[in-house]
Scaffold this motif. Structure first.
Motif, short mmCIF file in Angstrom:
data_model
loop_
_atom_site.label_atom_id
_atom_site.label_comp_id
_atom_site.label_asym_id
_atom_site.label_seq_id
_atom_site.Cartn_x
_atom_site.Cartn_y
_atom_site.Cartn_z
N ASP A 1 0.85 -1.19 0.00
CA ASP A 1 0.00 0.00 0.00
C ASP A 1 0.89 1.25 0.00
OD1 ASP A 1 -2.15 1.71 0.15
OD2 ASP A 1 -2.44 1.45 2.31
N VAL B 1 -4.64 3.03 -0.07
CA VAL B 1 -5.78 2.16 0.23
C VAL B 1 -6.19 2.34 1.70
CG1 VAL B 1 -6.64 -0.21 0.28
CG2 VAL B 1 -5.07 0.51 -1.53
N GLY B 2 -5.17 2.39 2.57
CA GLY B 2 -5.44 2.60 3.99
C GLY B 2 -6.22 3.89 4.24
N TYR C 1 -9.82 3.32 3.51
CA TYR C 1 -10.46 2.48 4.52
C TYR C 1 -10.44 3.12 5.92
CZ TYR C 1 -11.38 -1.47 1.49
OH TYR C 1 -11.90 -2.28 0.51
N ASP D 1 -0.02 2.16 7.86
CA ASP D 1 -1.38 1.68 8.09
C ASP D 1 -1.42 1.06 9.49
OD1 ASP D 1 -2.41 2.34 5.56
OD2 ASP D 1 -1.61 0.50 4.68
N PHE E 1 -10.76 -6.18 8.15
CA PHE E 1 -12.10 -6.04 7.58
C PHE E 1 -12.60 -7.39 7.09
CE2 PHE E 1 -9.89 -2.09 7.41
CZ PHE E 1 -10.84 -1.12 7.66
N ILE F 1 -15.14 -8.99 4.60
CA ILE F 1 -15.91 -8.59 3.42
C ILE F 1 -16.62 -9.82 2.87
CG2 ILE F 1 -15.75 -7.57 1.11
CD1 ILE F 1 -13.11 -6.22 2.11
N ILE G 1 -18.88 -4.90 3.48
CA ILE G 1 -18.10 -4.98 4.72
C ILE G 1 -19.04 -5.38 5.86
CG2 ILE G 1 -16.76 -3.68 6.41
CD1 ILE G 1 -15.87 -1.86 4.09
N PHE H 1 -15.39 -4.80 11.12
CA PHE H 1 -13.97 -4.45 11.14
C PHE H 1 -13.50 -4.22 12.56
CE2 PHE H 1 -16.10 -0.34 9.99
CZ PHE H 1 -15.75 0.42 11.11
N MET I 1 -14.32 6.85 8.07
CA MET I 1 -14.12 5.42 8.13
C MET I 1 -15.14 4.77 7.22
SD MET I 1 -12.22 3.38 10.13
CE MET I 1 -12.08 1.60 10.09
N VAL I 2 -14.79 3.63 6.66
CA VAL I 2 -15.80 2.89 5.91
C VAL I 2 -16.86 2.42 6.90
CG1 VAL I 2 -14.24 2.14 4.10
CG2 VAL I 2 -14.49 0.76 6.17
N ALA J 1 -17.43 -2.48 0.13
CA ALA J 1 -16.02 -2.16 0.36
C ALA J 1 -15.47 -1.37 -0.83
CB ALA J 1 -15.22 -3.44 0.54
#
Lengths: 133, 84
Positions: free
Chosen positions: A33, A38-39, A42, A52, A57, A59, A65, A68, B39-40, B46
Motif C-alpha cells: 500500500d 488504500v489505507g 479504509y 497503516d 475487515f 468482506i 463490509i 472491522f 471510516m468505511v 467495500a
C-alpha cells in the motif's frame, strides 16, 4: 497489506516468515500500500506515522463490509476471534438472515431465530454464561 | 550523529540543510485543522482497489473485486519486520 513495497515483503518472507510458517509459504497475497492510499480510503492510514494501523475487515461474497476491528500498532490481533466472527457471518448469510448469533456464539452453540415470539423471551433461550467461552 | 531511539515505527523528519529541524511529530500538538477522514461503514460495499503484491514467490497484482463470490479478510498492519 502494509506500506512496505512488495520487495520488502519478499525479504520478510525469506528472512523471517519462512521460519514461522512451516510449509508452502504465506498462504495469501501480501499487498503493498505505497503512500497509504488504500489505507486512507479504509480509514486506517496514520498520516503522522506514515503507516497503516492494524485494521481488519471482513468482506462478504457481495463485497459488503460486515465487520472491522482497528488496533494501534503494539497490540496484535486474535485470529480465533476473527474466524469466529467469520463463521457467525456465514451462518447468518446461510440462513438468508433468518438466524442471528447471540453474544458468545461459536460453532456448536445455539443460534436465535428472531421473530414476534422471541421478543421479550431471549432470556429463556440465552443465559449470561453463554456470553463466554 | 545518528541518535539511537526506541524501536518502533518512527518515520524520518527533516528540514533544509543548515536550518533547525522542525520538532518531532510527537512533540507538537496536533494541527488545529486536520483533514477529516471518514471510516468505511459496516453494511456498505467495500472500496475497490488494485495493489501490487508478493504471493507464493512471485510479484503480482490483486484487485479486490476479483474476489467477489468469496469471503475476504483484508488486514492492514504497520510494517514488515515489526513486532505484534
Amino acid at each position: 497489506m502494509s506500506t512496505d513495497s512488495m520487495f520488502v515483503h519478499k525479504m520478510w518472507v525469506d528472512h523471517e516468515l519462512s521460519k514461522m510458517v512451516s510449509s508452502g509459504g504465506v498462504p495469501f497475497p501480501m499487498l503493498s500500500d505505497g503512500g497509504g492510499r488504500v489505507g486512507s480510503v479504509y480509514g486506517v492510514y496514520d498520516q503522522d506515522g506514515g503507516v497503516d494501523v492494524r485494521g481488519r475487515f471482513i468482506i462478504d461474497p457481495d463485497g459488503v463490509i460486515q465487520g472491522f476491528e482497528v488496533l494501534t500498532p503494539p497490540v496484535g490481533r486474535n485470529v480465533s476471534e476473527t474466524l469466529r466472527q467469520l463463521q457467525a457471518f456465514q451462518v447468518v448469510r446461510g440462513s438468508a438472515g433468518a438466524q442471528a448469533t447471540p453474544s458468545g456464539w461459536r460453532p456448536g452453540k445455539a443460534v436465535l431465530t428472531p421473530g414476534p415470539d422471541l421478543v421479550g423471551n431471549v432470556w429463556k433461550e440465552w443465559k449470561v454464561g453463554m456470553a463466554f467461552d | 550523529m545518528p541518535k539511537e531511539q526506541k524501536v518502533g515505527c518512527a518515520r524520518p523528519t527533516g528540514s533544509v540543510v543548515g536550518e533547525d529541524a522542525p520538532p518531532q511529530p510527537d512533540q507538537v500538538a496536533p494541527a488545529a485543522v486536520k483533514e477529516v477522514r471518514s471510516m468505511v461503514q459496516v453494511g456498505k460495499k467495500a472500496p475497490d482497489f488494485v495493489a501490487p503484491c508478493y504471493y507464493q514467490g512471485k510479484f503480482a497484482s490483486v484487485q479486490l473485486s476479483e474476489y467477489l463470490g468469496k469471503w475476504v479478510l483484508l488486514c492492514f498492519y504497520p510494517g514488515d519486520f515489526t513486532f505484534a
